[in-house]
Write a protein that holds these residues in place. Structure first.
Motif, PDB file in Angstrom:
ATOM      1  N   SER A   1       0.866  -1.163   0.000  1.00 20.38           N
ATOM      2  CA  SER A   1       0.000   0.000   0.000  1.00 20.38           C
ATOM      3  C   SER A   1       0.902   1.211   0.000  1.00 20.38           C
ATOM      4  O   SER A   1       1.811   1.310   0.808  1.00 20.38           O
TER       5      SER A   1
ATOM      6  N   SER B   1      -3.506   7.156  -3.560  1.00 27.79           N
ATOM      7  CA  SER B   1      -3.466   5.861  -2.885  1.00 27.79           C
ATOM      8  C   SER B   1      -3.322   4.747  -3.913  1.00 27.79           C
ATOM      9  O   SER B   1      -4.078   4.679  -4.869  1.00 27.79           O
TER      10      SER B   1
ATOM     11  N   MET C   1      -2.745   0.494  -4.080  1.00 24.12           N
ATOM     12  CA  MET C   1      -2.696  -0.756  -3.345  1.00 24.12           C
ATOM     13  C   MET C   1      -2.565  -1.897  -4.346  1.00 24.12           C
ATOM     14  O   MET C   1      -3.248  -1.900  -5.363  1.00 24.12           O
TER      15      MET C   1
ATOM     16  N   GLY D   1      -6.391   5.068  -6.416  1.00 20.93           N
ATOM     17  CA  GLY D   1      -7.400   6.080  -6.109  1.00 20.93           C
ATOM     18  C   GLY D   1      -8.172   5.680  -4.873  1.00 20.93           C
ATOM     19  O   GLY D   1      -7.753   5.967  -3.764  1.00 20.93           O
TER      20      GLY D   1
ATOM     21  N   THR E   1      -9.052   3.043  -2.315  1.00 20.96           N
ATOM     22  CA  THR E   1      -8.546   1.747  -1.860  1.00 20.96           C
ATOM     23  C   THR E   1      -9.411   1.163  -0.747  1.00 20.96           C
ATOM     24  O   THR E   1      -9.025   0.207  -0.089  1.00 20.96           O
ATOM     25  N   THR E   2     -10.589   1.737  -0.549  1.00 23.00           N
ATOM     26  CA  THR E   2     -11.458   1.291   0.536  1.00 23.00           C
ATOM     27  C   THR E   2     -11.691  -0.216   0.484  1.00 23.00           C
ATOM     28  O   THR E   2     -11.955  -0.777  -0.579  1.00 23.00           O
ATOM     29  N   ALA E   3     -11.597  -0.824   1.666  1.00 26.61           N
ATOM     30  CA  ALA E   3     -11.903  -2.242   1.822  1.00 26.61           C
ATOM     31  C   ALA E   3     -10.999  -3.154   1.004  1.00 26.61           C
ATOM     32  O   ALA E   3     -11.387  -4.259   0.655  1.00 26.61           O
ATOM     33  N   GLY E   4      -9.796  -2.692   0.696  1.00 33.60           N
ATOM     34  CA  GLY E   4      -8.849  -3.538  -0.011  1.00 33.60           C
ATOM     35  C   GLY E   4      -8.555  -4.822   0.743  1.00 33.60           C
ATOM     36  O   GLY E   4      -8.249  -5.848   0.140  1.00 33.60           O
ATOM     37  N   GLY E   5      -8.657  -4.762   2.067  1.00 37.82           N
ATOM     38  CA  GLY E   5      -8.356  -5.935   2.883  1.00 37.82           C
ATOM     39  C   GLY E   5      -9.273  -7.106   2.617  1.00 37.82           C
ATOM     40  O   GLY E   5      -8.888  -8.265   2.798  1.00 37.82           O
ATOM     41  N   VAL E   6     -10.483  -6.813   2.170  1.00 38.51           N
ATOM     42  CA  VAL E   6     -11.421  -7.895   1.851  1.00 38.51           C
ATOM     43  C   VAL E   6     -10.850  -8.706   0.685  1.00 38.51           C
ATOM     44  O   VAL E   6     -10.879  -9.940   0.699  1.00 38.51           O
TER      45      VAL E   6
ATOM     46  N   ASN F   1     -18.800  -4.199  -5.024  1.00 36.59           N
ATOM     47  CA  ASN F   1     -19.716  -4.372  -3.899  1.00 36.59           C
ATOM     48  C   ASN F   1     -19.206  -5.492  -2.990  1.00 36.59           C
ATOM     49  O   ASN F   1     -19.892  -6.473  -2.739  1.00 36.59           O
TER      50      ASN F   1
ATOM     51  N   ARG G   1     -17.384  -4.935   0.075  1.00 37.02           N
ATOM     52  CA  ARG G   1     -16.947  -4.525   1.402  1.00 37.02           C
ATOM     53  C   ARG G   1     -17.387  -5.482   2.519  1.00 37.02           C
ATOM     54  O   ARG G   1     -16.630  -5.779   3.421  1.00 37.02           O
ATOM     55  N   SER G   2     -18.622  -5.966   2.449  1.00 33.87           N
ATOM     56  CA  SER G   2     -19.129  -6.789   3.544  1.00 33.87           C
ATOM     57  C   SER G   2     -18.968  -8.276   3.284  1.00 33.87           C
ATOM     58  O   SER G   2     -19.444  -9.106   4.048  1.00 33.87           O
TER      59      SER G   2
ATOM     60  N   VAL H   1      -5.633  -0.967   6.157  1.00 35.09           N
ATOM     61  CA  VAL H   1      -6.785  -1.023   5.259  1.00 35.09           C
ATOM     62  C   VAL H   1      -6.615  -2.204   4.308  1.00 35.09           C
ATOM     63  O   VAL H   1      -7.552  -2.916   3.982  1.00 35.09           O
ATOM     64  N   MET H   2      -5.363  -2.414   3.914  1.00 36.17           N
ATOM     65  CA  MET H   2      -5.049  -3.486   2.978  1.00 36.17           C
ATOM     66  C   MET H   2      -5.187  -4.859   3.627  1.00 36.17           C
ATOM     67  O   MET H   2      -5.322  -5.864   2.942  1.00 36.17           O
TER      68      MET H   2
ATOM     69  N   CYS I   1      -7.252  -5.590   6.545  1.00 40.70           N
ATOM     70  CA  CYS I   1      -8.461  -5.866   7.332  1.00 40.70           C
ATOM     71  C   CYS I   1      -9.453  -6.657   6.491  1.00 40.70           C
ATOM     72  O   CYS I   1     -10.000  -6.144   5.521  1.00 40.70           O
TER      73      CYS I   1
END
Lengths: 421, 172
Positions: free
Chosen positions: A323, A330, A332, A371, A373-378, A401, A403-404, B99-100, B102
């Motif tokens: 990251s 941003s 990732m 740009g 990177t929200t919820a990249g961990g998923v 879609n 994130r969850s 973030v990467m 989680c």
């Protein structure tokens, strides 16, 4: 029981923590060849950029060592490991005995053999000391050449840009910056942003010679293409090599990095290795290789520490990822990111946003997010887990879609993991 | 070992997704409670409700036992504080490594602030504001022993880090 960790960074400290959890009495000693106590290593670029003050560099609070009863020896370089008698030799001549040894010496910056690397004004950028040295040299600098457009090079360039007052040019051998991690589209976005913010980028070219003036101070570089660029500072950021020089006569098995099994044990009895110096298991490529990133180093350290203290923990493996919120953008990357014939690649691009997903059959094996990177961990979890995706899930990923996704599925996975064990 | 506040209130936040009706009351309650940690940007909620087909899924930090965000934190600002994984925002630089990592997608990079923010449990409140605002009862305080039992199923460690679970907790 005396545990000695060579290296006072993420892997070494994770191991020390893991040991202390299991062995309240054992003696833990951490050796570091640096002057500073453990600090956030990637923070050196924030420090150089003037964003992080020195008092916020420490990785753990001062009380940490006391609370965990960890003895730290800074400025102590190990020159030799004698596995038969379980002894270490330090540069100052001290002889140290160990029962369990952890090698977490990380990487050493690689400086290619070329003319002029010994000139004054030539730096590497991997330690706090490097950042301090660069800071001290900066007042006499107008132009900086950064050799290497990888992570370290871009960190240095971004820090200098943030600091201001100097012109920065990044010279990269590959056709694009971050060439090993980013594909063409992603890299172009980043490179455009860099140029927009005033950092020059030269690609498909390399520095062949550093030219010092009469006083031995750098005054320019010569490129392979014949171009000459004036500069008063050069930052060499081509890459790092595992720091294993002191192990040459120890009989330890070294491939590219130190060879370890899934317990992080080396071929020498009582000796473990973790972090950027060791070849851990790579889930995606299904082989052992160096994955020089922080989360992997820390996890390997935890596993090594647990096993050093007599527990039995196995490392499930990691994936390459990174990251990099540099140049106000941003970026990732996780897993595989470059096109391959056996992979299905899906790209989405809108303005400054870029997303790419790579599938191998029904499995997600890699992703690039630029740009947002929200919820990249998923995605990281899906890649690491090598989850077989249904068509519906695949579609959800493609439409962003996701994130969850894991939160919904955690029970199914947990039950499967329990059933398997 | 539990920090005094958690020992005093003995609580964690448990999510029962089936009870959520997307009234959204938890979100402004959260924003109000964490507003003081935002200096430049408007407070960004640390709880979201995601609609997936017919289902609703409230998303907030699970406080994983072997928390990937703690492993990945380069500054050491994220750490385990008893039952909760909390953050020292003075030291966070927004590198987004967490973030990467989680798996639950509940850490949000607030770009204006250069901070990666997540639910830190509102330990300074006796009842977390989101829980107080939740009328359908999807968010509920549970005692830490009960919580430990429930979250044992929830841990990221169960699937993403199955071998690492008991190796260390990232305490400091």
């Amino acid at each position: 029981m005396r545990y000695v960790m060579i290296g006072n960074s993420y892997a070494g400290l994770a191991a020390a923590e893991a040991v202390r959890r299991r062995d309240p009495k054992g003696e833990i000693m951490v050796l570091s060849d640096e002057r500073h106590e453990a600090y956030g290593r990637p923070l050196i670029s924030y420090y150089l950029g003037g964003e992080t003050p020195p008092e916020r560099m420490n990785y753990r609070p001062a009380a940490f060592y006391r609370n965990h009863r960890i003895q730290v020896r800074t400025d102590s370089r190990v020159v030799k490991v004698l596995p038969d008698s379980r002894h270490l030799q330090l540069a100052d001549g001290t002889d140290l005995a160990y029962d369990r040894l952890m090698i977490s010496t990380g990487g050493k910056p690689f400086v290619p053999p070329m003319k002029g690397t010994d000139a004054r004004g030539v730096f590497t950028f991997t330690t706090w000391q490097d950042a301090d040295d660069i800071k001290e040299w900066l007042p006499r600098v107008r132009d900086v050449i950064v050799i290497g457009g990888g992570l370290i090079g871009l960190s240095a360039a971004d820090a200098l840009r943030h600091r201001g007052g100097v012109g920065v040019t990044v010279v990269e051998m590959l056709p694009r910056v971050l060439g090993l991690a980013l594909d063409e589209d992603g890299s172009n976005l980043l490179q455009n942003r860099m140029v927009e913010l005033g950092t020059q980028v030269v690609t498909e070219d390399s520095v062949t010679e550093i030219v010092p003036d009469g006083d031995g101070v750098v005054q320019g570089v010569v490129l392979k293409s014949g171009r000459e660029l004036p500069c008063q500072m050069v930052v060499v950021a081509i890459g790092v090599r595992p720091n294993t020089g002191f192990l040459q006569e120890s009989g330890i098995q070294i491939n590219r990095g130190i060879v370890v099994d899934e317990r992080m044990a080396t071929n020498l009895p009582g000796v473990y290795a973790a972090g950027d110096v060791a070849e851990g298991y790579d889930v995606i490529n299904a082989d052992h290789r160096i994955i020089a990133i922080l989360p992997v180093a820390y996890e390997m350290g935890l596993i090594a520490g647990a096993n050093m203290a007599g527990d039995s923990q196995l490392y499930a493996g990691g994936i390459a990822m990174n990251s990099m919120p540099k140049f106000e953008m941003s970026v990732m990357t996780m897993g595989l990111t470059l096109d391959q014939p056996d992979l299905e690649a899906v790209r989405r691009r809108r303005g400054d946003q870029y997303q790419k997903f790579l599938f191998r059959g029904d499995q997600l094996v890699g992703a690039i997010l630029v740009g947002d990177t929200t919820a990249g961990g998923v995605l990281t979890a899906l890649i690491k887990k090598q989850e077989t995706l249904t068509a519906a899930l695949k579609e959800r990923i493609l439409y962003g879609n996701y994130r969850s996704l894991v939160a919904e599925r955690k029970l199914t996975w947990a039950k499967a993991a329990k059933a398997a064990s | 070992m539990y920090p005094e506040r958690v020992a005093e209130y003995k609580r964690a936040i448990n999510v029962d997704a089936a009870k959520c009706n997307a009234c959204g009351e938890c979100i402004p309650a959260c924003q109000q409670a964490i507003a003081y940690e935002h200096r430049k940007a408007d407070p960004f909620p640390r709880i979201w409700i995601q609609r997936v087909g017919q289902k609703l899924q409230p998303l907030l930090c699970h406080n994983c036992e072997q928390a990937p965000c703690v492993s990945a934190c380069m500054t050491g600002c994220r750490h385990r504080d008893g039952d909760f994984v909390t953050t020292d925002y003075d030291r966070c630089v927004g590198c987004s490594m967490c973030v990467m990592c989680c798996p639950f997608g509940v850490i949000q990079l607030v770009e204006e602030e250069k901070l990666a923010m997540k639910c830190d449990g509102c330990l300074e409140h006796e009842t977390a504001p989101c829980v107080a605002a939740c009328k359908p009862g999807a968010l509920r305080h549970v005692g830490y022993l009960e919580s430990a039992q429930i979250t044992r199923w929830d841990k990221a460690g169960e699937f993403a880090f199955s071998q690492v679970v008991s190796a260390g907790k990232g305490e400091r």
